[in-house]
Each structure stands twice: as C-alpha cells, then as structure tokens.
Motif scaffolding. Sequence first.
Motif, PDB file in Angstrom:
ATOM      1  N   THR A 140     -37.274  44.544  88.510  1.00 24.70           N
ATOM      2  CA  THR A 140     -36.857  45.543  87.538  1.00 24.70           C
ATOM      3  C   THR A 140     -36.573  44.822  86.232  1.00 24.70           C
ATOM      4  OG1 THR A 140     -35.917  47.057  89.167  1.00 24.70           O
ATOM      5  CG2 THR A 140     -35.085  47.243  86.912  1.00 24.70           C
ATOM      6  N   ILE A 141     -37.205  45.283  85.158  1.00 23.72           N
ATOM      7  CA  ILE A 141     -36.921  44.764  83.821  1.00 23.72           C
ATOM      8  C   ILE A 141     -36.141  45.858  83.113  1.00 23.72           C
ATOM      9  CG2 ILE A 141     -37.884  43.906  81.662  1.00 23.72           C
ATOM     10  CD1 ILE A 141     -40.344  42.985  83.239  1.00 23.72           C
ATOM     11  N   ALA A 142     -34.858  45.585  82.845  1.00 22.73           N
ATOM     12  CA  ALA A 142     -33.954  46.614  82.328  1.00 22.73           C
ATOM     13  C   ALA A 142     -34.207  46.893  80.848  1.00 22.73           C
ATOM     14  CB  ALA A 142     -32.508  46.194  82.555  1.00 22.73           C
ATOM     15  N   ARG A 143     -33.648  47.975  80.396  1.00 25.24           N
ATOM     16  CA  ARG A 143     -33.837  48.498  79.042  1.00 25.24           C
ATOM     17  C   ARG A 143     -33.656  47.423  77.971  1.00 25.24           C
ATOM     18  NH1 ARG A 143     -32.575  53.975  76.568  1.00 25.24           N
ATOM     19  NH2 ARG A 143     -32.753  53.518  74.367  1.00 25.24           N
ATOM     20  N   GLY A 144     -34.602  47.410  77.027  1.00 25.31           N
ATOM     21  CA  GLY A 144     -34.479  46.558  75.851  1.00 25.31           C
ATOM     22  C   GLY A 144     -34.737  45.084  76.076  1.00 25.31           C
ATOM     23  N   ALA A 145     -35.147  44.692  77.266  1.00 25.00           N
ATOM     24  CA  ALA A 145     -35.399  43.274  77.543  1.00 25.00           C
ATOM     25  C   ALA A 145     -36.709  42.839  76.892  1.00 25.00           C
ATOM     26  CB  ALA A 145     -35.447  43.035  79.046  1.00 25.00           C
ATOM     27  N   VAL A 146     -36.825  41.519  76.665  1.00 22.58           N
ATOM     28  CA  VAL A 146     -38.040  40.929  76.117  1.00 22.58           C
ATOM     29  C   VAL A 146     -38.458  39.801  77.041  1.00 22.58           C
ATOM     30  CG1 VAL A 146     -39.054  39.649  74.184  1.00 22.58           C
ATOM     31  CG2 VAL A 146     -37.444  41.520  73.734  1.00 22.58           C
ATOM     32  N   VAL A 147     -39.733  39.800  77.438  1.00 19.10           N
ATOM     33  CA  VAL A 147     -40.302  38.741  78.275  1.00 19.10           C
ATOM     34  C   VAL A 147     -41.172  37.876  77.372  1.00 19.10           C
ATOM     35  CG1 VAL A 147     -41.765  38.233  80.259  1.00 19.10           C
ATOM     36  CG2 VAL A 147     -40.249  40.232  80.315  1.00 19.10           C
ATOM     37  N   ALA A 148     -40.846  36.590  77.268  1.00 22.87           N
ATOM     38  CA  ALA A 148     -41.560  35.675  76.381  1.00 22.87           C
ATOM     39  C   ALA A 148     -42.979  35.417  76.870  1.00 22.87           C
ATOM     40  CB  ALA A 148     -40.792  34.349  76.275  1.00 22.87           C
ATOM     41  N   ALA A 149     -43.826  34.984  75.968  1.00 23.89           N
ATOM     42  CA  ALA A 149     -45.230  34.706  76.262  1.00 23.89           C
ATOM     43  C   ALA A 149     -45.358  33.668  77.372  1.00 23.89           C
ATOM     44  CB  ALA A 149     -45.939  34.211  75.003  1.00 23.89           C
ATOM     45  N   GLY A 150     -46.288  33.914  78.286  1.00 19.74           N
ATOM     46  CA  GLY A 150     -46.589  32.978  79.360  1.00 19.74           C
ATOM     47  C   GLY A 150     -45.584  32.935  80.497  1.00 19.74           C
ATOM     48  N   SER A 151     -44.599  33.789  80.473  1.00 23.06           N
ATOM     49  CA  SER A 151     -43.555  33.789  81.503  1.00 23.06           C
ATOM     50  C   SER A 151     -44.047  34.424  82.793  1.00 23.06           C
ATOM     51  CB  SER A 151     -42.325  34.566  81.012  1.00 23.06           C
ATOM     52  OG  SER A 151     -41.793  33.965  79.860  1.00 23.06           O
ATOM     53  N   VAL A 152     -43.436  34.015  83.899  1.00 28.29           N
ATOM     54  CA  VAL A 152     -43.698  34.635  85.194  1.00 28.29           C
ATOM     55  C   VAL A 152     -42.375  35.213  85.686  1.00 28.29           C
ATOM     56  CG1 VAL A 152     -44.473  34.306  87.564  1.00 28.29           C
ATOM     57  CG2 VAL A 152     -45.580  33.036  85.711  1.00 28.29           C
ATOM     58  N   VAL A 153     -42.294  36.542  85.720  1.00 24.37           N
ATOM     59  CA  VAL A 153     -41.053  37.229  86.089  1.00 24.37           C
ATOM     60  C   VAL A 153     -41.061  37.460  87.594  1.00 24.37           C
ATOM     61  CG1 VAL A 153     -39.585  39.234  85.679  1.00 24.37           C
ATOM     62  CG2 VAL A 153     -41.015  38.330  83.829  1.00 24.37           C
ATOM     63  N   THR A 154     -40.137  36.781  88.289  1.00 24.19           N
ATOM     64  CA  THR A 154     -40.056  36.857  89.747  1.00 24.19           C
ATOM     65  C   THR A 154     -38.781  37.527  90.230  1.00 24.19           C
ATOM     66  OG1 THR A 154     -39.016  34.675  89.865  1.00 24.19           O
ATOM     67  CG2 THR A 154     -41.435  34.753  90.022  1.00 24.19           C
ATOM     68  N   ARG A 155     -37.857  37.807  89.304  1.00 19.89           N
ATOM     69  CA  ARG A 155     -36.605  38.478  89.677  1.00 19.89           C
ATOM     70  C   ARG A 155     -36.172  39.394  88.543  1.00 19.89           C
ATOM     71  NH1 ARG A 155     -33.392  32.909  89.906  1.00 19.89           N
ATOM     72  NH2 ARG A 155     -33.850  32.255  87.800  1.00 19.89           N
ATOM     73  N   ASP A 156     -35.198  40.235  88.828  1.00 27.46           N
ATOM     74  CA  ASP A 156     -34.755  41.249  87.875  1.00 27.46           C
ATOM     75  C   ASP A 156     -34.296  40.630  86.556  1.00 27.46           C
ATOM     76  OD1 ASP A 156     -35.268  43.025  89.898  1.00 27.46           O
ATOM     77  OD2 ASP A 156     -33.169  43.508  90.304  1.00 27.46           O
TER      78      ASP A 156
END
Length: 182
Positions: A140-156
């Motif tokens: 889950t990516i919560a409201r207003g979050a930013v994921v940087a370039a090249g990242s691998v999201v494995t947890r909330d």
Amino acid sequence: MLQRLRDYKAEVFARWSLRHCTSVGDAPRCRALPLIENRGTLKIGDHFSLWSHLGRSQLAVGAGGLLTIGDNVFINSATTISAQAIVAIGNNVQIANWVSILDSDFHGLIDRDTPAPAEAICIEDDVWIATKATVLKGVTIARGAVVAAGSVVTRDVEAYTLVGGVPARPIRKIGPHPAILS
C-alpha cells in the motif's frame, strides 16, 4: 471549432484504444496504442491519460482480477500494470515512464508450473511514482507519497513520505504537493 474537432478525435481514439476495459469515465486520452488485456474487471475513472508513444504501456487483468484506476490519473509510456488479484489506483496519481506495478510473481521460483499467490496493491490518492520504479505485491502506498526513480517498493509506504532505493526505504517526510492536488 478546430480545437473541438481535435478534442473529439482524441477522445474517439482513446475510447477505441481502451475498448477492452470494463468501463471508462469521461474525457480519456491515449497517446499511441496501449496493450489492454482484460480477463477480469478493468475500471477507469474520468480524465484518464495513458501514453504509449515512447514504449507501449500495458494494462493486464488476469481471470477474476480487478484493476481500478481513479480520476485524473496519468500513466506515462512503457508502464506495465498487472492485476492478477487486485490493483487499486486512487485519484490524482502520476505514474512515470517504465514503471512496473505487479500484484503477483506469476509462478514459483522452483516449480514454474505452480502459480504464485497474488496480493493486492493499493495506491492511494495524490501519489507520484517516478521513472523505472517497481511496485511489488501486497504493498500500500499511502496518500501523497512519492516513490523515487528506480526504486523497488516491497513494503507499505506511509502518507506524505519520499521513499527510494532497492528495496525502497523512507528518505524523508514531505508535505502535500499542491501541483498534484490542484
């Protein structure tokens, strides 16, 4: 008059491009032809934009899967979103080029004939996912979050947090971004 004709032609092309979706809201836009595979339910909200001009974007929904995309969502070129179970994308979400959002591993590591279990992905409102990021199952990516370039999201990811790296970790808290919220 000429602009109204261009807008009409653009919407007709988008509706034709998105014809395999279960439902599409008002004023969709597609730049070049995406790949849509829908064996489940694929619902798209109003003012949706999907670009495929630099690389073909793909929206894939497996048998019995559900992909929902909210209002005012922009998905850039060469992005892949696969919903074998559930992928829910909120309103005002920006997804950059070459992003992968996958709610399943598709098969086991040892036994490639055994399907891997899928886990739902939820991307809440006002999220920005930068170029070449990957979002994996059960996140889950919560409201207003930013994921940087090249990242691998494995947890909330917590609300209003910038995350980056492999695996993605919190970098800092951020305030609401007015450009996305307006």
